[in-house]
Scaffold this active site. Structure first.
Site, PDB file in Angstrom:
ATOM      1  N   ASP A 225       1.174  -1.270   0.128  1.00  0.00           N
ATOM      2  CA  ASP A 225       0.126   0.047  -0.199  1.00  0.00           C
ATOM      3  C   ASP A 225       1.111   1.271   0.028  1.00  0.00           C
ATOM      4  O   ASP A 225       2.226   1.187  -0.378  1.00  0.00           O
ATOM      5  CB  ASP A 225      -1.161  -0.024   1.327  1.00  0.00           C
ATOM      6  CG  ASP A 225      -2.292   0.669   0.929  1.00  0.00           C
ATOM      7  OD1 ASP A 225      -2.071   1.673   0.425  1.00  0.00           O
ATOM      8  OD2 ASP A 225      -3.345   0.232   1.203  1.00  0.00           O
ATOM      9  N   HIS A 248       1.827   2.043  -3.181  1.00  0.00           N
ATOM     10  CA  HIS A 248       0.862   2.723  -3.720  1.00  0.00           C
ATOM     11  C   HIS A 248       1.307   4.177  -3.820  1.00  0.00           C
ATOM     12  O   HIS A 248       0.461   5.183  -3.925  1.00  0.00           O
ATOM     13  CB  HIS A 248      -0.406   2.615  -3.085  1.00  0.00           C
ATOM     14  CG  HIS A 248      -1.421   1.418  -3.251  1.00  0.00           C
ATOM     15  ND1 HIS A 248      -2.440   1.249  -2.513  1.00  0.00           N
ATOM     16  CD2 HIS A 248      -0.937   0.305  -3.860  1.00  0.00           C
ATOM     17  CE1 HIS A 248      -2.788  -0.211  -3.087  1.00  0.00           C
ATOM     18  NE2 HIS A 248      -2.086  -0.818  -3.683  1.00  0.00           N
TER      19      HIS A 248
END
Ligand SMILES: *[C@@H]1O[C@H](CO)[C@@H](O)[C@H](O)[C@H]1NC(C)=O
Ligand SMILES: *[C@@H]1O[C@H](CO)[C@@H](O)[C@H](O)[C@H]1NC(C)=O
Ligand SMILES: *[C@@H]1O[C@H](CO)[C@@H](O)[C@H](O)[C@H]1NC(C)=O
Ligand SMILES: *[C@@H]1O[C@H](CO)[C@@H](O)[C@H](O)[C@H]1NC(C)=O
Ligand SMILES: *[C@@H]1O[C@H](CO)[C@@H](O)[C@H](O)[C@H]1NC(C)=O
Ligand SMILES: *[C@@H]1O[C@H](CO)[C@@H](O)[C@H](O)[C@H]1NC(C)=O
Ligand SMILES: *[C@@H]1O[C@H](CO)[C@@H](O)[C@H](O)[C@H]1NC(C)=O
Ligand SMILES: *[C@@H]1O[C@H](CO)[C@@H](O)[C@H](O)[C@H]1NC(C)=O
Ligand SMILES: *[C@@H]1O[C@H](CO)[C@@H](O)[C@H](O)[C@H]1NC(C)=O
Ligand SMILES: *[C@@H]1O[C@H](CO)[C@@H](O)[C@H](O)[C@H]1NC(C)=O
Ligand SMILES: *[C@@H]1O[C@H](CO)[C@@H](O)[C@H](O)[C@H]1NC(C)=O
Ligand SMILES: *[C@@H]1O[C@H](CO)[C@@H](O)[C@H](O)[C@H]1NC(C)=O
Length: 411
Positions: A225, A248
Site C-alpha cells: 500500500d 501505492h
C-alpha cells in the site's frame, strides 16, 4: 574471547549514552516477554538505555509511555504473536480509522536504534483477512478482528528511529506517527510481503497523523500500500531518499472524508524517490463534496498547500503523477458538490521513467473538482509503453506552468 570483546564494546558504546543500562532478559520457549518489557520501560523511563538484544515473543500490549531521555538499543527481535483472539480486543485503540497498535511508544527525547527487527508476524493476519474480508475487520468497531500497527510513536516529541527492520505489518502502517512533533526515521527497512496467495493488504510504510516536523529518509520499503501516507494534519514533512517497491506511492490523503472536519496537509518536501511496480508515484487524494451535513464519504474542509515533489524515478507505475480531488466520490456528486478542501502551491520537478501503461498513454493526471491553484511542473519525462505520453488536466488554474499540453479527461 570474541564474546567478551563484543560485550566490552557493547558496554563501552552504551556507557557513552546513559549510565543507567537496563536489559530485558528474554524468557525463551515462546513465553510472553511483553510484561517484562513493559516493566523495564517503567523502571528505566528516564535517562537510561534499554537493551533489547535477544528474541522477544510478545503477547501483551506494549504501552511504554512517559519516557524522557531514553535510548532503546534494539539489536534483537521483537516479534508479536499472531494471536488474533488476544490482539483484536487488547491492542490499543487509537480512534483514527479505528486503528489499533501493538506498541505505543511515547515521551520526549527517545532514540530507538540498533540494527534489530520488529516482526509483525503478518502472515496469519493476511490469510485471515483474505477469507473474512471487511465483514470481520470493522476496524475496532467490533474488535473481533482488529489488525494492529507494529509501532506507533504517539504523543511524542524529539524521537529518532534508525537502523531498524520491520517485517510483515498486519495492517496499514508499519510505523504510525500519531500526535507527535519532531520525529525522524532513517535507515529503516520495511518488508511486508505475503508468502501465501493472500495479499498483504493495507500495508503502508508510514502514516503520519496530527503531527509536524517529521522526517523520513534513507530507507527501503517493499510493501502493498502507500509507501508513505500523509493523513489529516501532517505538516512540515520531509521525505527523501527512499526506494519503494510494489507500493501505492507517496500519498497525501485521503483527506476531506468527514463533513464538519478540517484536514490540513502543508509544507511538505519530497525528494529523490525511486518508485517501482507501484500504483502511484506522487499522489494527492481528496474526497469530493457532499450534500449530507453528516457525510462520512466526503464534504470535509481544509487544504493541501505548499508541497514539492522532486526527483522521482518511476518504473512500471500506473499513475506516476496524480491529483484526484473527487476521490471515491461519484463524478456527478463532484459536479454538483465540488470538494471543499482546496489544493494549491503544488510543485513537481524532474519526474522521470516509465509508466506501466495501465492508464494507457496517460502519465500525468491532475483532476480537481474545485479549481486548484499554483500547480507547476517541470522536467516531467515519463514514457508509456502504450504510445506517446499524454497529460490529463481538469480545473487547473495554472495550466501554462505545467510544461506539457493538457487534454481534458475522457468523460
Ligand atoms: C546505523 O547504521 C549505520 C550504517 O550501518 C551506521 O553508520 C550508524 O552508526 C548506525 N547508527 C546507529 C545509531 O546505530
Ligand atoms: C469504525 O467503527 C465504527 C463503528 O464503531 C464504524 O461505524 C466505522 O465505519 C469504522 N470506521 C472505519 C474507517 O473502519
Ligand atoms: C495521547 O494524548 C491525548 C491528548 O492529550 C490523550 O487524550 C490520549 O489519551 C493520549 N494517548 C495515549 C495512548 O496516551
Ligand atoms: C528534534 O529532535 C532531535 C533528536 O532528539 C534533536 O536533536 C533536535 O534538536 C530536535 N529539534 C528541534 C527543533 O527541537
Ligand atoms: C485468498 O483468497 C482467494 C480468493 O478468494 C483464494 O483464491 C485464495 O486461495 C486465498 N488464499 C489464502 C491463502 O487463503
Ligand atoms: C537517492 O536515494 C537513493 C535510495 O533510493 C540513495 O541510494 C541515493 O544515495 C540518494 N541520492 C542522493 C543524492 O542522496
Ligand atoms: C518488487 O515488487 C514486485 C511487485 O510487487 C515484486 O514482484 C518483486 O519481487 C519486488 N522486488 C523486490 C526486490 O522485492
Ligand atoms: C487540523 O488542524 C486544524 C487547525 O488547527 C483543526 O481545526 C482541525 O480540527 C484539525 N483536524 C484534525 C483531523 O485533527
Ligand atoms: C513550504 O514547505 C517547505 C518544506 O517544508 C518549507 O521549507 C517552507 O518554509 C514552506 N514555505 C512556506 C511559505 O511556508
Ligand atoms: C446530523 O447529525 C445531527 C447531530 O447528530 C442530527 O441532529 C441530524 O439529524 C443529522 N442529519 C442527518 C441528515 O443525518
Ligand atoms: C532537474 O533536472 C535538471 C536536468 O538534470 C537539472 O538541471 C535541475 O537542476 C533539476 N531540478 C531540480 C529541482 O532538481
Ligand atoms: C503544446 O501545443 C502547442 C500547439 O499545438 C505546440 O506548439 C507546443 O509545442 C506543445 N508543447 C509541448 C510542450 O508539447
Amino acid at each position: 574471547m570474541f564474546t567478551i570483546l563484543t560485550a566490552l564494546l557493547l558496554l563501552v558504546a552504551i556507557a557513552s549514552a546513559y549510565e543507567k543500562v537496563c536489559r530485558v532478559t528474554p524468557l525463551g520457549g515462546g513465553q510472553d516477554d511483553g510484561p517484562n518489557i513493559n516493566s523495564v520501560f517503567a523502571e528505566c523511563a528516564s535517562e537510561a538505555t534499554i537493551v533489547l538484544d535477544g528474541y522477544y515473543s510478545v503477547n501483551t500490549l506494549l504501552l511504554t509511555e512517559g519516557l524522557s531521555h531514553v535510548d532503546i538499543l534494539l539489536s534483537g527481535t521483537v516479534q508479536y504473536t499472531p494471536d488474533i483472539a488476544y490482539w483484536s480486543p487488547n491492542s490499543l485503540y487509537l480512534t483514527f480509522q479505528n486503528a489499533t497498535t501493538f506498541w505505543f511508544l511515547s515521551g520526549d527525547d527517545i532514540h530507538l536504534y540498533g540494527g534489530g527487527t520488529i516482526d509483525g508476524n503478518g502472515q496469519v493476519w493476511y490469510d485471515t483477512f483474505n477469507i473474512t474480508g471487511d465483514s470481520a475487520t470493522a476496524g475496532a468497531s467490533t474488535r473481533s478482528f482488529a489488525r494492529p500497527i507494529p509501532l506507533t510513536v504517539g504523543n511524542a516529541s524529539n524521537v529518532v528511529v534508525e537502523n531498524i527492520t520491520q517485517w510483515q505489518s498486519p495492517n496499514w502502517a508499519s510505523s504510525f506517527v500519531y500526535q507527535s512533533t519532531n520525529i525522524t526515521y532513517r535507515n529503516i527497512y520495511i518488508d511486508s510481503f505475503s508468502y501465501s496467495s493472500a495479499p498483504a493488504k493495507n500495508t503502508d510504510g508510514w502514516d503520519i497523523y496530527r503531527s509536524s516536523q517529521v522526517t523520513i529518509t534513507d530507507s527501503t520499503i517493499n510493501n502493498g500500500d502507500d509507501c508513505v501516507s500523509l493523513k489529516p494534519n501532517a505538516t512540515e514533512i520531509i521525505v527523501t531518499n527512499l526506494w519503494c517497491n510494489g507500493s501505492h506511492g507517496i500519498s497525501i490523503g485521503s483527506l476531506g472524508q468527514y463533513a464538519g472536519e478540517t484536514d490540513i496537509v502543508a509544507n511538505v518536501f519530497v525528494k529523490n524517490i525511486t518508485m517501482r511496480y507501484a500504483e502511484n508515484g506522487a499522489r494527492i487524494k481528496v474526497f469530493g463534496g457532499s450534500p449530507d451535513a453528516n457525510s462520512t464519504a466526503g464534504g470535509g474542509t481544509g487544504y493541501v498547500r505548499n508541497v514539492t515533489f522532486e526527483d522521482f524515478y518511476v518504473y512500471v507505475v500506473d499513475d506516476p503523477v496524480v491529483i484526484d480531488q473527487c476521490y471515491e466520490t461519484d463524478a456527478s456528486v463532484c459536479a454538483e458538490y465540488p470538494s471543499q478542501l482546496s489544493i494549491s502551491d503544488i510543485h513537481y520537478s524532474n519526474v522521470t521513467g516509465t509508466s506501466s501503461g495501465d492508464e494507457g498513454t496517460v502519465v500525468v493526471d491532475l483532476e480537481c473538482s474545485q479549481e486548484c491553484e499554483d500547480i507547476t511542473a517541470s522536467g516531467i519525462d515519463i514514457t508509456s509503453p502504450k504510445g506517446p505520453a499524454t497529460y490529463v488536466c481538469q480545473n487547473i488554474a495554472s495550466e501554462n506552468e505545467l510544461g506539457f499540453n493538457c487534454t481534458a479527461p475522457a468523460s
